[in-house]
Structure formats: C-alpha cells, structure tokens
Write a protein that holds these residues in place. Structure first.
Motif, PDB file in Angstrom:
ATOM      1  N   GLU A  90       0.835  -1.201   0.000  1.00  0.00           N
ATOM      2  CA  GLU A  90       0.000   0.000   0.000  1.00  0.00           C
ATOM      3  C   GLU A  90       0.873   1.255   0.000  1.00  0.00           C
ATOM      4  OE1 GLU A  90      -3.424   2.238   2.724  1.00  0.00           O
ATOM      5  OE2 GLU A  90      -2.867   0.153   3.163  1.00  0.00           O
ATOM      6  N   GLY A  91       1.934   1.221   0.804  1.00  0.00           N
ATOM      7  CA  GLY A  91       2.853   2.350   0.820  1.00  0.00           C
ATOM      8  C   GLY A  91       3.548   2.529  -0.518  1.00  0.00           C
ATOM      9  N   ALA A  92       3.935   1.420  -1.137  1.00  0.00           N
ATOM     10  CA  ALA A  92       4.630   1.455  -2.426  1.00  0.00           C
ATOM     11  C   ALA A  92       3.753   2.033  -3.527  1.00  0.00           C
ATOM     12  CB  ALA A  92       5.092   0.056  -2.804  1.00  0.00           C
ATOM     13  N   SER A  93       2.438   1.865  -3.414  1.00  0.00           N
ATOM     14  CA  SER A  93       1.535   2.343  -4.464  1.00  0.00           C
ATOM     15  C   SER A  93       1.614   3.861  -4.639  1.00  0.00           C
ATOM     16  CB  SER A  93       0.095   1.929  -4.142  1.00  0.00           C
ATOM     17  OG  SER A  93      -0.389   2.621  -2.991  1.00  0.00           O
ATOM     18  N   HIS A  94       1.996   4.575  -3.584  1.00  0.00           N
ATOM     19  CA  HIS A  94       2.098   6.033  -3.671  1.00  0.00           C
ATOM     20  C   HIS A  94       3.305   6.481  -4.497  1.00  0.00           C
ATOM     21  CE1 HIS A  94      -1.113   6.422  -0.767  1.00  0.00           C
ATOM     22  NE2 HIS A  94      -0.446   5.737   0.134  1.00  0.00           N
ATOM     23  N   LEU A  95       4.235   5.571  -4.736  1.00  0.00           N
ATOM     24  CA  LEU A  95       5.470   5.916  -5.441  1.00  0.00           C
ATOM     25  C   LEU A  95       5.374   5.710  -6.947  1.00  0.00           C
ATOM     26  CD1 LEU A  95       7.929   4.198  -2.927  1.00  0.00           C
ATOM     27  CD2 LEU A  95       7.400   6.645  -3.073  1.00  0.00           C
ATOM     28  N   LEU A  96       4.359   4.977  -7.392  1.00  0.00           N
ATOM     29  CA  LEU A  96       4.233   4.662  -8.812  1.00  0.00           C
ATOM     30  C   LEU A  96       3.916   5.908  -9.635  1.00  0.00           C
ATOM     31  CD1 LEU A  96       2.214   1.329  -8.548  1.00  0.00           C
ATOM     32  CD2 LEU A  96       4.659   1.597  -9.041  1.00  0.00           C
ATOM     33  N   GLY A  97       4.416   5.928 -10.859  1.00  0.00           N
ATOM     34  CA  GLY A  97       4.161   7.045 -11.752  1.00  0.00           C
ATOM     35  C   GLY A  97       5.278   8.076 -11.728  1.00  0.00           C
ATOM     36  N   GLN A  98       5.033   9.219 -12.327  1.00  0.00           N
ATOM     37  CA  GLN A  98       6.040  10.278 -12.414  1.00  0.00           C
ATOM     38  C   GLN A  98       5.930  11.206 -11.205  1.00  0.00           C
ATOM     39  OE1 GLN A  98       5.989  13.843 -15.254  1.00  0.00           O
ATOM     40  NE2 GLN A  98       7.508  12.505 -16.243  1.00  0.00           N
ATOM     41  N   HIS A  99       7.067  11.407 -10.549  1.00  0.00           N
ATOM     42  CA  HIS A  99       7.096  12.261  -9.361  1.00  0.00           C
ATOM     43  C   HIS A  99       8.442  12.967  -9.258  1.00  0.00           C
ATOM     44  CE1 HIS A  99       3.465  10.304  -7.772  1.00  0.00           C
ATOM     45  NE2 HIS A  99       4.050   9.130  -8.016  1.00  0.00           N
ATOM     46  N   ASP A 100       8.457  13.960  -8.396  1.00  0.00           N
ATOM     47  CA  ASP A 100       9.708  14.549  -7.932  1.00  0.00           C
ATOM     48  C   ASP A 100      10.162  13.688  -6.752  1.00  0.00           C
ATOM     49  OD1 ASP A 100      11.617  15.993  -6.454  1.00  0.00           O
ATOM     50  OD2 ASP A 100      10.815  17.919  -7.102  1.00  0.00           O
ATOM     51  N   PHE A 101      11.245  12.923  -6.954  1.00  0.00           N
ATOM     52  CA  PHE A 101      11.697  11.968  -5.945  1.00  0.00           C
ATOM     53  C   PHE A 101      12.849  12.526  -5.096  1.00  0.00           C
ATOM     54  CE2 PHE A 101       9.651   8.882  -8.869  1.00  0.00           C
ATOM     55  CZ  PHE A 101       8.875   8.186  -7.941  1.00  0.00           C
ATOM     56  N   THR A 102      12.837  13.818  -4.839  1.00  0.00           N
ATOM     57  CA  THR A 102      13.902  14.424  -4.040  1.00  0.00           C
ATOM     58  C   THR A 102      14.072  13.725  -2.698  1.00  0.00           C
ATOM     59  OG1 THR A 102      13.655  16.597  -5.076  1.00  0.00           O
ATOM     60  CG2 THR A 102      14.635  16.546  -2.888  1.00  0.00           C
ATOM     61  N   THR A 103      12.978  13.333  -2.055  1.00  0.00           N
ATOM     62  CA  THR A 103      13.043  12.660  -0.757  1.00  0.00           C
ATOM     63  C   THR A 103      13.846  11.376  -0.829  1.00  0.00           C
ATOM     64  OG1 THR A 103      10.914  13.587  -0.073  1.00  0.00           O
ATOM     65  CG2 THR A 103      11.647  11.598   1.068  1.00  0.00           C
ATOM     66  N   PHE A 104      13.761  10.683  -1.941  1.00  0.00           N
ATOM     67  CA  PHE A 104      14.383   9.364  -2.083  1.00  0.00           C
ATOM     68  C   PHE A 104      15.640   9.422  -2.950  1.00  0.00           C
ATOM     69  CE2 PHE A 104       9.846   8.906  -1.330  1.00  0.00           C
ATOM     70  CZ  PHE A 104       9.844   8.086  -0.203  1.00  0.00           C
ATOM     71  N   ARG A 105      16.306  10.536  -2.908  1.00  0.00           N
ATOM     72  CA  ARG A 105      17.487  10.775  -3.732  1.00  0.00           C
ATOM     73  C   ARG A 105      18.679  11.095  -2.830  1.00  0.00           C
ATOM     74  NH1 ARG A 105      17.909  16.157  -7.629  1.00  0.00           N
ATOM     75  NH2 ARG A 105      19.687  15.502  -8.891  1.00  0.00           N
ATOM     76  N   SER A 106      19.815  10.473  -3.101  1.00  0.00           N
ATOM     77  CA  SER A 106      21.020  10.752  -2.335  1.00  0.00           C
ATOM     78  C   SER A 106      21.417  12.215  -2.471  1.00  0.00           C
ATOM     79  CB  SER A 106      22.164   9.864  -2.823  1.00  0.00           C
ATOM     80  OG  SER A 106      23.400  10.292  -2.292  1.00  0.00           O
ATOM     81  N   THR A 107      21.986  12.760  -1.420  1.00  0.00           N
ATOM     82  CA  THR A 107      22.429  14.155  -1.458  1.00  0.00           C
ATOM     83  C   THR A 107      23.587  14.359  -2.428  1.00  0.00           C
ATOM     84  OG1 THR A 107      23.866  13.734   0.447  1.00  0.00           O
ATOM     85  CG2 THR A 107      21.674  14.634   0.899  1.00  0.00           C
ATOM     86  N   ILE A 108      24.253  13.271  -2.826  1.00  0.00           N
ATOM     87  CA  ILE A 108      25.357  13.392  -3.777  1.00  0.00           C
ATOM     88  C   ILE A 108      24.943  12.966  -5.194  1.00  0.00           C
ATOM     89  CG2 ILE A 108      27.119  13.098  -1.999  1.00  0.00           C
ATOM     90  CD1 ILE A 108      27.478  10.212  -3.013  1.00  0.00           C
ATOM     91  N   CYS A 109      23.638  12.778  -5.397  1.00  0.00           N
ATOM     92  CA  CYS A 109      23.141  12.385  -6.723  1.00  0.00           C
ATOM     93  C   CYS A 109      23.485  13.460  -7.750  1.00  0.00           C
ATOM     94  CB  CYS A 109      21.628  12.174  -6.668  1.00  0.00           C
ATOM     95  SG  CYS A 109      20.888  11.687  -8.237  1.00  0.00           S
TER      96      CYS A 109
END
Length: 255
Positions: free
Chosen positions: A143-162
C-alpha cells in the motif's frame, strides 16, 4: 571496429561499485584489465547502470569496441579465463551495431531487493540478503509502495550526492511478494523504471521496511514523497540485498 555487448553477473561484496576507480577495486576495472590481456591498450566499457559499493549484478549489460574480430563465444571464454578469481562472470556475449549503447539504448532497468526476516544468524545467505529480525506486513508495504508509482519529484528518495540533473523520474513498477526458500520466507521487491536516481531503490526499501515493521503507516510514504525533503526519507537499506536484475532494450541484443 566491432562492438560487443556483454551480460555480466557479479558479487558486489569485494568491489567499490561498478565504476572504475583509481585506488579501489571495481567491476568495470576488473573486466577492463581482462580485456587488456586480450588486446593491449586502454579499454573503456560502458554499462547500463553504475551499481554502488556492495550491490550485486544478476545481468548487468555493458558494451565494448575491440580492434580484433572475435566470435562471441571465444570472447566470453577468454574474458572469463582472465577475470578469475574475481567473482565476475560474462554470462552472455553478442556482436551489436555501433548504434547500440548499453546505457542510452536501455528502455527499462529492473532491480531486485531481497529481505529475509528471521532471528537466527545468516550463514549461507550472509551478504546476499538484508536480514531483519521482525516479521513485516507485506500488505502495508505494498500500500505504501503504491504512492510511489508514476512520475514524481523523488527528491526525498534521492542521495544528497546524486548527480542527476532532475529529481523527476517515472517509476513503472514496485511489486512486493514472498518466496519460500530453504532459509526462510524471503521478501522480494521488484522495482522497474527507465532510469533511477542515486540510492533511489535503497531509499524506497528502507522506508517501506519501516512501514512493514509498523514504525510508519502507508500514508506516511505519500507524505514523505510530497515533502520533497531528504530528511523525510526512512533509513537507507544496506546494499547487499540489492541486485541489478536485468535491462530491457527495444530488441534484445542477445537474441
């Protein structure tokens, strides 16, 4: 100058990632050293994805241009001979047009993450799965994973050195399921997208594990995504449960 595509399997434990490094062992450096034994000079192979330190490869894809005409079988056999004893194997090889690029021609990358919830210490699977001590609620995780599907700004889940120019990506699939193994009931996450941000998959997994354990609710994943703040991410999962499983192209180069 013929171009060859390689399907590469490797244990990421002894390497500091895929990418060549001057002072540390890497998967790329290991293969390029083997290539130099076959054809003198400097070789530069391009891969579909740069896996981090400790991340494994089930079927990484890379290409290389060589001066000599090799049959794919002879090239893979020669490379595997010179790669020994490092835990890297060329499991398939083919000749491709010079328009093919392992990275830029890829349409989708598939990652697999393995979690083994069990109390007993790991022996045979140590370094191959992420061991957690408590049972996880798969329905809550999905259920939690379903919120991640599709196009998003994934800044929260991005390394600070990305180094990606944009945090906007499209997640095509994130399925969570159980597999009965000899070592216990293993949880696996099948994650697919055209491309990923640095640490994106491990950030997903670490947050979803917190949902499965009850520390977070499924709706907290949506809130974290919308926060666009790295501080909202759960703990990043360890690398040894992650595998680059496969890469998809318009036409399989190994067909």
């Amino acid at each position: 100058m013929p171009r060859y595509v390689l399907a590469v399997e490797y244990d990421g434990a002894p390497f500091h990632g895929w990418q060549r490094q001057a002072d540390h062992p890497s998967v790329q450096g290991t293969i390029e050293a083997a290539l130099a034994r076959l054809e003198k000079g400097t070789h530069n192979i391009a891969a579909a994805g740069r896996t981090d330190k400790g991340v494994h490869g089930l079927r990484q894809v890379a290409h290389v241009d060589l001066a000599r005409d090799w049959t794919p079988f002879r090239l893979s056999e020669a490379l595997n001979y010179h790669i020994k004893p490092h835990p890297v194997a060329i499991v398939d090889c083919a000749i491709v047009p010079d328009t093919f690029h392992a990275r830029f021609s890829a349409l989708e990358r598939r990652y697999l993450f393995r979690i083994l919830p069990r109390r007993a210490p790991l022996t045979l699977t140590k370094g191959r799965v992420w061991q957690v001590k408590q049972k996880l609620d798969l329905a809550a995780m999905q259920e939690g994973a379903s919120h991640l599907l599709g196009q998003h700004d994934f800044t929260t889940f991005r390394s600070t050195i990305c180094q990606s120019l944009s945090p906007i990506k499209t997640l095509d699939k994130l399925d969570i399921f159980e597999v009965e193994t000899e070592y216990g009931l293993e949880i696996r996450l099948d994650v697919r997208a055209r491309s990923f941000l640095h640490n994106q998959v491990r950030s997903f997994v670490g947050t979803l594990e917190r949902v499965g354990s009850g520390s977070l609710k499924p709706a907290d994943v949506k809130a974290a995504l919308e926060a666009r703040d790295r501080a909202a991410c759960g703990p990043v999962s360890p690398p040894h449960g992650l595998y680059l499983a496969s890469v998809t192209y318009e036409t399989s180069p190994f067909a």
